[in-house]
Structures are given as C-alpha cells and as structure tokens.
Design an enzyme around this catalytic site. Structure first.
Site, PDB file in Angstrom:
ATOM      1  N   ASP A   1      -1.061  -4.490   1.156  1.00  0.00           N
ATOM      2  CA  ASP A   1      -0.654  -3.209   0.597  1.00  0.00           C
ATOM      3  C   ASP A   1       0.857  -3.063   0.718  1.00  0.00           C
ATOM      4  O   ASP A   1       1.579  -4.063   0.628  1.00  0.00           O
ATOM      5  CB  ASP A   1      -1.390  -2.078   1.338  1.00  0.00           C
TER       6      ASP A   1
ATOM      7  N   HIS B   1       1.301   4.344   1.249  1.00  0.00           N
ATOM      8  CA  HIS B   1      -0.037   3.982   0.785  1.00  0.00           C
ATOM      9  C   HIS B   1      -0.755   3.062   1.765  1.00  0.00           C
ATOM     10  O   HIS B   1      -1.913   3.293   2.133  1.00  0.00           O
ATOM     11  CB  HIS B   1       0.103   3.325  -0.592  1.00  0.00           C
TER      12      HIS B   1
ATOM     13  N   SER C   1      -8.417   3.548  -4.073  1.00  0.00           N
ATOM     14  CA  SER C   1      -7.692   2.961  -2.943  1.00  0.00           C
ATOM     15  C   SER C   1      -8.195   3.521  -1.626  1.00  0.00           C
ATOM     16  O   SER C   1      -8.143   2.858  -0.592  1.00  0.00           O
ATOM     17  CB  SER C   1      -6.193   3.253  -3.057  1.00  0.00           C
TER      18      SER C   1
END
Length: 901
Positions: A336, A392, A570
């Site tokens: 990520d 994220h 996600s």
C-alpha cells in the site's frame, strides 16, 4: 419503419435535391446505384450483437428532421439499448472541429417491456462534449411510480428492480434529462443474470511514459543488460523476475515517431511486441489505492459513537474467543502507501506489531522527499504533497493488526505481525513494475522461504498482465495467500489484481450487509466484507456506515495520529486478510487451495439460503465473511475433500457457445479421491453429453453439455443447475449454474444508422485523417457497406477511396456531434474492435466479403485479450462533412477532418 431509418432513407433519396451521396439505393440494398462489381473497391457486412436496440428518436435522427416519438417504444425481455435525451435544443460548443453541430430537444424517452419479480434494469450515463448532466430512471405501472433512481452528475450506473411484491407483466420505463445538457445513455437488463454485464467505455488505464514491461521468450532468461540488441529499440532499466525486464524507450525512438508522449509510447510497445525474441510487451501500467471517502473528524472521540459495527457484522467477537492469540505468529504484508511514522516510531496502535518493511516505489512516483528517492528499506508514508492525505496504508493496516494496548481501537488480528510494503507513492499511485518487484520479493527467490503468509492488496486499476499473474502463482506455490479489493467503480468488469484466479477478491457491503453503492461486482467476486457506505445508515445507528481505523490528521495545525472513517473495497479486503490470519494462527497449513475449498463449502461465510451450500452470486461471491464460523472451521484442522467446477458458471447460447466442457477438481487439506454418486440436470434445454458414471472415483472429472435451443422460450435467458452428488467425508452436493439462451432477435437488432470510415493509419497530431466515408441503415439485423475506387474525376464523392493502407471503422453518432465510436455509441473496428489492423486497397482489385461486428460494449484488457492496449483520451472518429453540389452556390465543405485519437 423506425424513425431513424425513415429519416436516413429520406436523406439518401434526396441526393438529386442538393447532396452528392453516392452510397446506397433507396430500397435499402447495398452497393452504389448503377455500379458493377468491378467498380467496388471494398465491401462487406456488419453484424450486430444479440439483444441490441437503439432509441427510436436519437439525436442524429432528430437532426435529420424526424420528430420525437410520442408513443412508448416496445422492448424485448432482454436487451441492451443506447439512447439520447436532451432538455432543450442547442449547438455543441465543445465538439472540436464539429463545432456548430446541433443537439435536438428530446427531454424524455419512454419504453414498454416485460419484467418479472426482482428483475433489474441498469442505466449507464455518458456525457456528451457539453459535459455531464443528471438523468432519472423511473419504473411505472400505469401512472403509479414503482421505483426511481438518479445519476446526478456522476458517470456510475444506477439500477432499479421490480419489487418481489409486484407481479410479472408489462411495465413502463422512463429515462429523463433532469439537467441542462444533452446526454447519452445505455439501458440493459437480463432475466437470468446481472443487468449490467459489459463495459461500455474504451480501456483508459494510465501508464508510465516511455516504459514497458517485456517478457522474453524461453531461452532468453539469462540475458544481461548487454544482450538487448540494437539500443535504438529499448534500453534495460532492471530485471523484475527471470526473463522479465522493465525497459525504457530511447529518446530517439520517441522523437522519430513525431507523436505525443503517450501515443508514441503505445506505438513503441506495439513495435516491441512484434520482435521475434519478445513473448509479450505491455505498458508499465499505473495502479492506485482504491478511492476512499475520508471524514473530516476522528471517529474515536466519544464512547457512544459505535465505531466497531463492522467487526460485529462479521462476528469478530466470536472469532476472538476461538483464536485467543489474536493471530500471533502470522505475518501479513500490506502492499500500500506505507505507514504513518518512521521505523521504531510508527503509529502507536501499530508499532508493536510491525516487523521490518520495504519501499518499492520507484523515483517517478516517490514523494518521501526527506529520504533518498526510489527504492529503500523505509516504508514511511509521507502523505501527499498535493491534496488531502488519508494515510491509506495505515488505515488498512489498523483493520488488520492494530494492537490491543488500552488506547484507541484494535485490529481483528491484533497480535499478527505487520510487514508494510510501500508500492504506492504520491496520490496513492504506483506502477505495475513496482508491484511486480514487490510480489517477487515477498515470494522469495528459488530456495528461499516466503517473507509473508498473507498479502493484502487494497489497490487496483490494472488490466490483466500475465507477469503479475505468474508472480502471484509463484507466491501461492510457496504458501502465500493473496487478498485484494474488488474496486469502487460500481462495475462488473474484472479489476486486477483482484480478478486473478488465485487471489481472493473482496466486494464491499454496508452496515446492513447490502452491497455498497460503489462496489464492483461480477462472477469473479469471491466473498464480501464491510467496506461501508457514506450515503447509508444500514445498521440504523444514526451515523453513516464508515470503517474506522488508524490514520493521521491535522489537528490544531499539527499532524497527529488518529482514527478516521473511510469507505471502499480497500476497507473490506483487510477484514478478510485479518480473519485469514486468525485462521492460520490456528492451522498454519491453511493455504490458498484449502481456504478456497472452505469458502466454497460455506465454512467461511454467513449462509441464509436454506441449503447446505449457497450458490455463488455476482454481488457477494460465496457470501458475507463470518469470522466466528471461519475460525471454528480452522480449529478443526481438517478440510474435507470438496469438488469445484471450472468454469463456475456455464453460459450457452444459440448464437454463441452452444456447448461446453466443465472440469471438476478436488480441493481439501490433502486432496484425495472422491466418489461420484450421480450427475443430473433437470432442464429439457440442456443435454449432458458425457459425465462421470456413478461409482467413478478420482480427483478430477470432466463433463460436457450441449444446448437444446428448441426447448427454450425465445429471447429469454433461463437458469438451471447441474447437480453433482458425491461422497468424500460424507455425501455432498455441488450445483453448477447453467444459463441458456435461444437468440431469435436477429432481424430486430438495430444499433442506429452507421457511418463506415476508411481512415489513414498514420495520425497527424491528435487526429487520424478520414479519407472515405459511407453510411448504412439496418436491414434484417445487419448492415452492408461498399466503397468505390477513386476514378480521378471531380467532384469526388465521399465513398470514393484511392489505393493505399487504411483502418476500417464503423459506428453510430447518436448525439449528432460528428463523432462515431464515442462511449455510449455503437462501434466496430476491423477485424476485431480494440485490435484494429490495416487493410490494403489495391488498384483494379475488389476487396469483398469483409465482416465486422458492431456493439455498444468496448474491449477490456483481460486474459482472453491481453494484446488490447489502452486509448487515453479517445473520443471517437470524426465524420466527413456532407458535400454540396458545385452548382448550389455554396463552397464545398472541407474534406480533411480526422478521427480524433
């Protein structure tokens, strides 16, 4: 005769009144009036995809002089229809050289169609050059409104369904322009599947300029950087895996092309793929973190907020009782954006569980400016240089393994080890080359052990790439389990890496367990997990359904660690990765095959269909994740031998594949023999040609089946299961869905008036040059076209073509903007749409029998079509203006207008 056909015929039969259009006879037959076969340069036919229909009063039809249709247009039970609506009359201001084309007023389209209970209808909007504008889709019986949905100014499709309380019968459907601009749209429905099953836009995957991933043929794996041949072809950057290299285009090669950078990169990739020593060449595609929706304030600032709804939805409290070690001893790699903080001082909820890490982000995507640019051993997430930073990777990691430390919240596998692998840089973007290198690093080289047990991939936006598929297969062979987010495009098109066969693809649900509005779906989905939906309160707690987890935010001007709420697939994927970590802590032998067998057996998901094993669905795959059930299944340590079919769903059609072969394979802890008890299908329209006999034993079986279309109702898809009863640990049952369709709409198919173009294969700047043009209206469900050789006599008609090499394309212009093959309109390219090839027109020779197929759908980059390349910014091919007779008092319109790239 439909309005558009009448208008087109009127235009064609008016050539003596002022237009020189030497195209077709007024009776609709192919060929130019009075021409002999020797006078034909090129001719052929264009088939139409099954179920295709067109709005009877589209923009081009109205511009030709027709009036809007006042009666409802009748539609069949299954169809895909392209249409046009506009609240008012106007003139296009953004259609390039087509500036000045009119868009007629047509505020609403009304249709009548048969529906059955729970059948869905999908509406996909497409903006014209005037920009996006909202549409409303409404379903009526008489004057009573049953269901409605609006698109807003978004490009995502909307869907409505006939409620199960309504009887099967005839209903009215309205598509209405509720904004200020003209719009294109596509309506679709199916009686035995998902309403929207095709992609209607050209592939537009972003890629790195001047780079390619090249796989050399066998025997080339020992190549060095000095054995690449002529340096004007490609320059090696680094080897990503044996025989697979990231290469760069020499500057001279791009300069010589004379094209813009993206176009020249694609031309260079095409040239590389033709080399004798190259097995495949693809652009170095960019990937991205799946879009999320951050909340502006932390969600953990009050004890009554109820942040853990998503854990309760998957029954995590039960799992924690069964796996009390919280996943200890299992390593989960999170590929990520990295982690907030720095080595030894990560987010305090994660720091205790972090073990090492790596940064694979190459210099072109890197934004950790305080560190050396490019790859290193520090997976710190510096946030975005431009725009909001959501951290994220930190959020994803918290759902997996935030520690239980008396502060904040916790991850599902709160004692698992986190291995942050940074593959996404500025703005949550990265390249497929960086991802490939990271996947190979996780799996380890030959003889090395894997670096992680589970890999979470909350990223996507990639097309199919064989090199990534092979890297994942290599990891799986070493025991790595891959979990990926399905994507947030509300689409059924396969999204990679989630759609690879050996990856667990996760869709997202809201607080009520319903598919989130943004979540992708399709036959490639394996299971669902909470991803949230900011537009809903599915669990009725008074707050939007958002997934709360670790992050960082600016608070009083300072960047501080916190918890925030996000939505997206996600957020769904790490729920699955974490539960897999709990399971592997109880049973380390669980690998991809064993987990998949347990999933198919219903051991990992909630079951509410009243049968031992639920059928797979396009929304939630094998079901919604149940952490308690999953850990219980893992603690038994034995996975029974289970049969699985490939393909999982069989589709048969009288026009497509009318027969199929299905392979039955055994999955389990130690796959062994199973015994077939019976194979049956209770449907007169499908015939079992061969099947394993009762009493047959083995680990793999094959059965074959054939469609009997005469036993099907015409034009309506029907579903029935093949039932396989077999014995492993006990008597078990496998159901293989089969969908059958008898296509009988050949003569009714219509994709609108088609323009057929021959364009110069060499572009001039942003345009291809259209050299010749003809038109065709539908005749018995197909189009016929013909071009004449250039006779050198003025005036030259539009359908005259000189000798040379051309690209042959055809399509509709439903919005009358002077472009064909725009998204939302029909398109055909020779020989296959998306894989166009040049054809040669030779002096004195006729090229006949050309066959093409037109469709509203566009090709995707998949395992079946890996050679399709993206078309960045492609808007369609431009039409030539109609010519005016020399005696009319007007100057002829200029002819050299191109096809926009």
């Amino acid at each position: 005769m439909p309005a558009h056909a009448m208008a087109a015929t009127f235009l064609k039969c008016s050539i003596l009144a002022g237009l020189i259009v030497a195209l077709w006879g007024c009776d609709g037959s192919s060929g130019s009036i009075g021409r002999t076969p020797g006078d034909v340069a090129l001719s052929g036919s264009i088939a139409i995809e099954a179920g295709t229909r067109v709005d009877a009063d589209d923009g081009e039809t109205l511009a030709l002089g027709a009036s809007p249709v006042s009666d409802a247009q009748l539609l069949p039970p299954e169809f895909v229809l392209a249409g046009y609506v506009s609240p008012a009359f106007g003139v296009y201001s953004g259609a390039g050289d087509g500036l000045g084309n009119v868009y007629p007023a047509d505020p609403v389209d009304i249709f009548t169609l048969p529906l059955h209970a729970e059948q869905s209808i999908s509406l996909q909007p497409f903006a014209t050059s005037q920009g996006p504008s909202p549409l409303r889709l409404s379903l009526f019986t008489g004057n009573r409104l049953i269901a409605t949905a609006s698109t807003g100014n978004q490009s995502d499709p909307v869907q409505i369904s006939l409620p199960e309380t309504e009887p099967a019968g005839s209903y009215s459907l309205a598509v209405e322009a509720t904004g200020f601009e003209p719009m294109l749209y596509i309506l679709s429905t199916s009686t035995a599947g998902n309403a929207l099953s095709a992609g209607f836009e050209w592939p537009d995957h972003d890629f790195v300029d001047s780079e390619a991933i090249v796989e050399f043929k066998q025997g080339m794996s020992q190549m060095s950087q000095h054995s690449f041949g002529p340096q004007e072809s490609m320059e090696p950057k680094r080897e990503l895996s044996p025989g697979v290299w990231l290469v760069q285009a020499p500057a001279q090669a791009l300069r010589n092309s004379g094209l813009q950078t993206q176009d020249s990169t694609l031309e260079w990739v095409r040239a590389l793929s033709k080399r004798a020593d190259v097995a495949s060449a693809t652009p170095n595609y960019k990937m991205r973190a799946m879009n999320t929706t951050p909340l502006n304030e932390p969600l953990y600032n009050h004890p009554s907020v109820g942040q853990q709804w998503h854990y309760e939805l998957v029954n995590a409290p039960t799992a924690w009782q069964l796996a009390s070690d919280g996943g200890a001893g299992v390593t989960v790699a999170v590929m990520d954006t990295g982690l907030y903080g720095e080595p030894g001082n990560w987010h305090s909820e994660l720091d205790a569980n972090v073990v090492g890490g790596a940064d694979f982000v190459s210099a072109g995507f890197d934004n950790d400016f305080d560190l050396p640019s490019g790859r290193d051993n520090n997976p710190s997430d510096p946030g975005n240089a431009v725009g909001t930073s959501v951290y994220h990777g930190t959020h994803v990691s918290g759902t997996i393994a935030a520690a239980v430390n008396g502060a904040g919240g916790a991850g599902i596998a709160y004692n698992a080890s986190l291995l942050p692998v940074r593959v996404l840089g500025e703005g949550g973007t990265g390249s497929s080359a960086d991802l490939l290198a990271a996947l190979r690093w996780i799996a380890g080289s030959a003889g090395d052990s894997r670096r992680a047990d589970i890999v979470n991939l909350s990223l996507g936006g990639l097309p199919f790439q064989s090199q990534l598929n092979e890297a994942i297969a290599d990891g799986v062979s070493k025991g790595v389990v891959f979990v990926a987010a399905a994507g947030n495009s509300a689409s059924t098109l396969a999204s990679y890496p989630a759609a690879y066969d050996q990856v667990f693809s996760v869709s997202a649900v809201d607080g009520a367990g319903e598919l989130s509005a943004y979540s992708n779906s399709g036959s490639w989905i394996d299971l669902a997990a909470p991803g949230g939906d900011a537009s809903r309160d599915g669990n009725a707690d008074g707050r939007s359904d958002l997934i709360s987890s670790t992050s960082a935010s600016l608070i009083n001007g300072s960047l501080k660690e916190t918890y925030i709420g996000l939505q997206g697939t996600s957020m769904a994927a790490p729920h699955v990765s974490a539960v897999f970590a709990l399971m592997k802590s109880l049973n380390p032998a669980l690998d991809h095959g064993r987990l998949r067998a347990m999933l198919m057996a219903g051991d990992l998901t909630f079951q509410d269909c009243g049968r031992e094993t639920c059928a797979k669905t396009v929304d939630r795959g094998w079901g919604l994740l149940d952490a308690g059930k999953s850990t219980l299944a893992a603690s038994t340590a034995v996975v029974p031998n289970l049969l699985a079919s490939s393909p999982a769903i069989v589709s048969l059609s009288s026009e497509g594949a009318s027969s199929a072969s299905v392979t039955l394979s055994v999955y389990g802890s130690a796959p062994g023999l199973v015994t077939i008890e019976s194979v049956s299908v209770n449907a007169p329209w499908v015939r079992l040609d061969s099947a394993p006999a009762s009493g047959a034993t083995g680990t793999e079986f094959t059965l074959s089946l054939t469609l009997r279309p005469e036993a099907l109702e015409a034009g309506v898809s029907t579903r029935a299961p093949i039932v396989v009863e077999y014995k492993s640990d006990r008597l078990r049952r496998l159901e293989i869905p089969v969908i059958g369709q008898r296509v009988t709409d050949q003569q009714a198919r219509d994709a609108g008036r088609h323009f057929v173009l021959l364009v110069d294969p060499e572009s001039e700047g942003d345009f291809y040059t259209t050299v010749a043009q003809t038109t065709a209206v539908v005749d018995n469900g197909q189009y016929r076209f013909s071009f004449a050789p250039d006779d050198g006599v003025e005036p030259q008609t539009l359908n005259e073509v000189p000798p040379g090499n051309y690209i042959l394309v055809a399509g509709s212009d439903l919005d009358n903007d002077g472009l064909i093959c725009y998204a939302g309109e029909a398109c055909a390219e020779y020989p296959v749409t998306g894989l166009r090839q040049e054809i040669t027109i030779s002096p004195g020779q006729s090229l006949t029998g050309i066959e093409m197929t037109t469709s509203y759908s566009r090709p995707s980059i998949s395992a079946a079509t890996p050679n399709v390349l993206p078309r960045p910014g492609f808007r369609g091919y431009k039409l030539l203006p109609e010519q005016i007779e020399s005696g009319s008092g007007h100057e002829p319109a200029p002819k050299l207008i191109g096809a926009e790239r």
